[in-house]
Design an enzyme around this catalytic site. Structure first.
Site, PDB file in Angstrom:
ATOM      1  N   THR A 129     -13.416   6.455   6.792  1.00  0.00           N
ATOM      2  CA  THR A 129     -14.041   6.111   5.590  1.00  0.00           C
ATOM      3  C   THR A 129     -14.129   4.427   5.561  1.00  0.00           C
ATOM      4  O   THR A 129     -13.829   3.860   6.909  1.00  0.00           O
ATOM      5  CB  THR A 129     -13.193   6.477   4.546  1.00  0.00           C
ATOM      6  N   LYS A 155       1.008   4.128  -2.990  1.00  0.00           N
ATOM      7  CA  LYS A 155       0.628   5.549  -2.579  1.00  0.00           C
ATOM      8  C   LYS A 155       2.091   6.499  -2.889  1.00  0.00           C
ATOM      9  O   LYS A 155       1.866   7.682  -3.219  1.00  0.00           O
ATOM     10  CB  LYS A 155       0.404   5.777  -1.157  1.00  0.00           C
ATOM     11  N   TYR A 186       0.902  -1.233   0.143  1.00  0.00           N
ATOM     12  CA  TYR A 186      -0.049  -0.146   0.043  1.00  0.00           C
ATOM     13  C   TYR A 186       0.777   1.296  -0.019  1.00  0.00           C
ATOM     14  O   TYR A 186       0.491   2.284  -0.837  1.00  0.00           O
ATOM     15  CB  TYR A 186      -0.996   0.012   1.316  1.00  0.00           C
TER      16      TYR A 186
END
Length: 349
Positions: free
Chosen positions: A257, A224, A220
């Site tokens: 989120t 990014k 990840y």
């Protein structure tokens, strides 16, 4: 130049990932500040809010992952400011629900949905073709959608590691496909979402696909980091080629989120520890502010990176985000761009 901020083997050690990330963040921030070219940028107004957003009437935006979380907040805020908004995401039902919510809250909102799977390059190409056929131009593109840390290595429709495919390659391809529309705008902007995870990132050109060793958090962070380098490289190429595009990066800090629930899971060790501080994190609406500033503020600058400036940049007032040294390596960014062209088959023209 080495791209390693925290060694991959450290991140991959049993039970270590999230603890190592938190334990080393402050030290990493200190190293990264030494190479933070964003210090040459003008900082934004710390308390910038939606009330400061200029009118977006007559402008057309595309927001990926706009059916929930920060993408939804982006779409809603832009529609409220008068923009025509295209939400692009995988699930048509969620797309219809997102449009209905926005139209219910905002009278006269101009919002539509387009289906796309960023982990399927054929789907991304098809979206680009549809938009080029129906839109007169594109004034803003918000590369927001993301996948975070699935526990097991998964691959995209094209055989690429899922996080690299969705977070970086899909957005690279999409931006290339809609470049003709962006160039028709008088003031186009591309805002690409990165993450504070880049400060622990490792760009491994010998194993970009995590085929030899897969660690969900390292993969990840790498994806990014790739999006941040893409944002900077797009700005450089826009200036060199005269595309007129302002390419800007942003990150939300830590916002509440669905990203954790859909990635490592709320019942994972990472998810449980994340949940302990849930009440202290930004809401999705607060997390969207750096993106919306980058997309709309007159003061926003191409090549900048915006995000919260509080403790460890997890939350707090808006400001210039910390840029790790590797993200400023123009040679590495150009190499990454070439790799993306090869993997996606997309060349910017």
């Amino acid at each position: 130049m080495t791209a390693t901020i925290v060694p991959t083997e450290t991140l991959a050690s049993p039970g270590a990932p999230w603890r190592k990330w938190l334990a080393t963040l402050s030290l990493t921030l200190g190293f990264a500040l030494e190479a933070n070219s964003a210090t040459a940028q003008n900082p934004p107004k710390p308390d910038w809010s939606l009330a400061d957003m200029p009118s977006q009437s007559g402008r057309i935006f595309l927001v990926t992952g706009g059916t929930s979380g920060m993408g939804f907040e982006d779409a809603k805020a832009l529609a409220a400011a008068g923009a025509e908004v295209v939400i692009a995401a995988r699930n048509p039902q969620r797309g219809r629900e997102a449009m209905a919510r926005i139209k219910e809250e905002i009278r006269g909102a101009q919002v539509q949905f387009e289906e796309v799977d960023l982990a399927d390059l054929a789907s991304v190409k098809a979206l680009g073709e549809r938009l080029n056929a129906k839109l007169p131009r594109l004034d803003g593109l918000i590369n927001n959608a993301a996948v975070m840390a699935p526990p097991e290595r998964r691959t995209s429709a094209d055989g690429h590691e899922l996080q690299l495919a969705t977070n970086y390659l899909g957005h690279f391809a999409l931006t290339g496909h809609v470049l003709p529309l962006l160039r028709k705008s008088t003031a186009p902007r591309v805002v690409t979402l990165s993450s504070i995870a880049v400060l622990r990132g490792n760009l491994d050109f010998d194993d970009l696909q995590s085929e030899r060793a897969y660690n969900p958090y390292a993969a990840y962070a790498q994806s990014k980091l790739a999006t941040l380098m893409f944002a900077f490289e797009l700005q450089r190429r826009s200036e060199q080629q005269g595309w007129g595009i302002q390419s800007i990066a942003a990150h939300p800090g830590v916002a509440v989120t669905e990203l954790i629930a859909r990635g490592p899971g709320l019942d994972s060790e990472f998810g449980r520890n994340w949940a302990k501080d849930r009440d202290e994190y930004h809401s999705a609406a607060q997390g969207a502010l750096p993106t919306l500033y980058a997309a709309t503020a007159h003061q926003a600058q191409g090549g900048a990176y915006y995000g919260p400036t509080g403790e460890e940049e997890k939350r707090g007032p808006l400001g210039l985000a910390t840029v790790p040294a590797v993200a400023q390596d123009a040679k590495a960014a150009a190499r990454l761009w070439t790799v993306a062209e090869q993997l996606t088959g997309v060349t910017y023209r």
